[in-house]
Motif scaffolding. Sequence first.
Motif, PDB file in Angstrom:
ATOM      1  N   TYR A 125       1.011  -1.411  -0.018  1.00 11.30           N
ATOM      2  CA  TYR A 125       0.326   0.209   0.085  1.00 11.30           C
ATOM      3  C   TYR A 125       0.872   1.504   0.286  1.00 11.30           C
ATOM      4  O   TYR A 125       0.475   2.169  -0.246  1.00 11.30           O
ATOM      5  N   ILE A 126       1.811   1.421   0.038  1.00 15.56           N
ATOM      6  CA  ILE A 126       2.850   2.332  -0.407  1.00 15.56           C
ATOM      7  C   ILE A 126       3.331   2.495  -1.130  1.00 15.56           C
ATOM      8  O   ILE A 126       3.844   1.467  -2.450  1.00 15.56           O
ATOM      9  N   SER A 127       3.684   4.181  -2.101  1.00 17.60           N
ATOM     10  CA  SER A 127       3.901   3.945  -2.841  1.00 17.60           C
ATOM     11  C   SER A 127       5.267   5.348  -3.383  1.00 17.60           C
ATOM     12  O   SER A 127       5.019   5.895  -2.399  1.00 17.60           O
ATOM     13  N   VAL A 128       5.886   5.484  -4.000  1.00 16.69           N
ATOM     14  CA  VAL A 128       6.910   6.540  -3.982  1.00 16.69           C
ATOM     15  C   VAL A 128       7.600   6.897  -4.997  1.00 16.69           C
ATOM     16  O   VAL A 128       7.412   6.275  -6.077  1.00 16.69           O
ATOM     17  N   ASN A 129       6.737   7.816  -5.234  1.00 15.91           N
ATOM     18  CA  ASN A 129       7.335   9.198  -6.447  1.00 15.91           C
ATOM     19  C   ASN A 129       8.938  10.173  -6.449  1.00 15.91           C
ATOM     20  O   ASN A 129       8.868  10.528  -5.283  1.00 15.91           O
ATOM     21  N   ALA A 130       9.474  10.261  -7.335  1.00 18.60           N
ATOM     22  CA  ALA A 130      10.359  11.409  -7.444  1.00 18.60           C
ATOM     23  C   ALA A 130       9.831  12.503  -8.487  1.00 18.60           C
ATOM     24  O   ALA A 130       9.050  12.533  -9.435  1.00 18.60           O
ATOM     25  N   LYS A 131      10.901  13.906  -8.419  1.00 25.02           N
ATOM     26  CA  LYS A 131      11.252  14.273  -9.098  1.00 25.02           C
ATOM     27  C   LYS A 131      12.945  15.416  -8.859  1.00 25.02           C
ATOM     28  O   LYS A 131      13.253  15.411  -7.972  1.00 25.02           O
ATOM     29  N   VAL A 132      13.193  15.717 -10.456  1.00 23.66           N
ATOM     30  CA  VAL A 132      14.247  16.533 -10.212  1.00 23.66           C
ATOM     31  C   VAL A 132      13.923  18.379  -9.618  1.00 23.66           C
ATOM     32  O   VAL A 132      12.526  18.540  -9.955  1.00 23.66           O
ATOM     33  N   PHE A 145       5.337  15.250  -9.632  1.00 22.20           N
ATOM     34  CA  PHE A 145       5.674  13.638  -9.164  1.00 22.20           C
ATOM     35  C   PHE A 145       5.279  12.551  -9.884  1.00 22.20           C
ATOM     36  O   PHE A 145       4.649  12.890 -10.162  1.00 22.20           O
ATOM     37  N   ALA A 146       6.350  12.105 -10.297  1.00 25.76           N
ATOM     38  CA  ALA A 146       6.463  10.502 -11.078  1.00 25.76           C
ATOM     39  C   ALA A 146       7.385   9.325 -10.687  1.00 25.76           C
ATOM     40  O   ALA A 146       7.879   9.679 -10.191  1.00 25.76           O
ATOM     41  N   ALA A 147       6.421   8.190 -10.820  1.00 27.24           N
ATOM     42  CA  ALA A 147       7.454   7.106 -10.625  1.00 27.24           C
ATOM     43  C   ALA A 147       8.574   7.034 -11.543  1.00 27.24           C
ATOM     44  O   ALA A 147       8.612   7.859 -12.632  1.00 27.24           O
ATOM     45  N   ILE A 148       9.880   6.452 -10.858  1.00 25.55           N
ATOM     46  CA  ILE A 148      10.551   6.301 -11.819  1.00 25.55           C
ATOM     47  C   ILE A 148      11.098   5.184 -12.016  1.00 25.55           C
ATOM     48  O   ILE A 148      10.639   3.897 -11.781  1.00 25.55           O
ATOM     49  N   SER A 149      11.258   5.259 -13.214  1.00 22.83           N
ATOM     50  CA  SER A 149      11.284   4.068 -13.947  1.00 22.83           C
ATOM     51  C   SER A 149      12.536   3.106 -14.125  1.00 22.83           C
ATOM     52  O   SER A 149      13.628   3.487 -13.331  1.00 22.83           O
TER      53      SER A 149
END
Length: 207
Positions: A125-132, A145-149
């Motif tokens: 149930y945990i999600s992690v998104n990121a951005k520069v 924020f978006a998912a890291i490919s």
Amino acid sequence: MRTKRRLQAAALVAVAVVLGLFAVQGTYALWNAVASASPGTITSASFDTTLQAVNTGATTNMTLADGRTAATLTLSPAGVLGPGTSVYGGVVVTNNTNAGGQFNTAITAGPPSVANLNGGSLATYISVNAKVAASSADCSNAAGFAAISAAGLVSPTVAKGGSTVFCFQVSLSSSAPSSVNGQPLKGQAVTIQTTLTARQCGVPSGC
């Protein structure tokens, strides 16, 4: 109403464990270049890249003193995480080399891994998104924020003395059941980890 209060309180307990275990590791790639040199004095250079946690200010070099072992930095995202909400944190990465001439780097954040600690099913149930981002202040802005490919999230080129920021968004699904919240004694906690890699630009296989 009683059930809702129990879920909210439970989320606070579980997330306190989650945030304390959100870590980044750093590695270097291709710290060398070839150039001719006239006879004279040879001096060494330090190819340091510094990591600083947003919110706490904790710092470390990407590798330990031996230059080979990846360092680990614990991040502490700010905010209160509950079902259907997110918290935010990040890391400032600085090209801290004292090498002569141009020494640009690019930093890549690998896909984060989320693993249950001591069993349980909270990681589902945990999600992690990121951005520069340009500054650590941007990490508190929910936009972008978006998912890291699988290829990772790559920063713009970072010049000597310059920095880039990786922001992370940790979210707990609104569908998380009470069985994965508020049960720290039963192992309902997760570890979150991502790896940062610094690459030197201007050399073969560089940026």
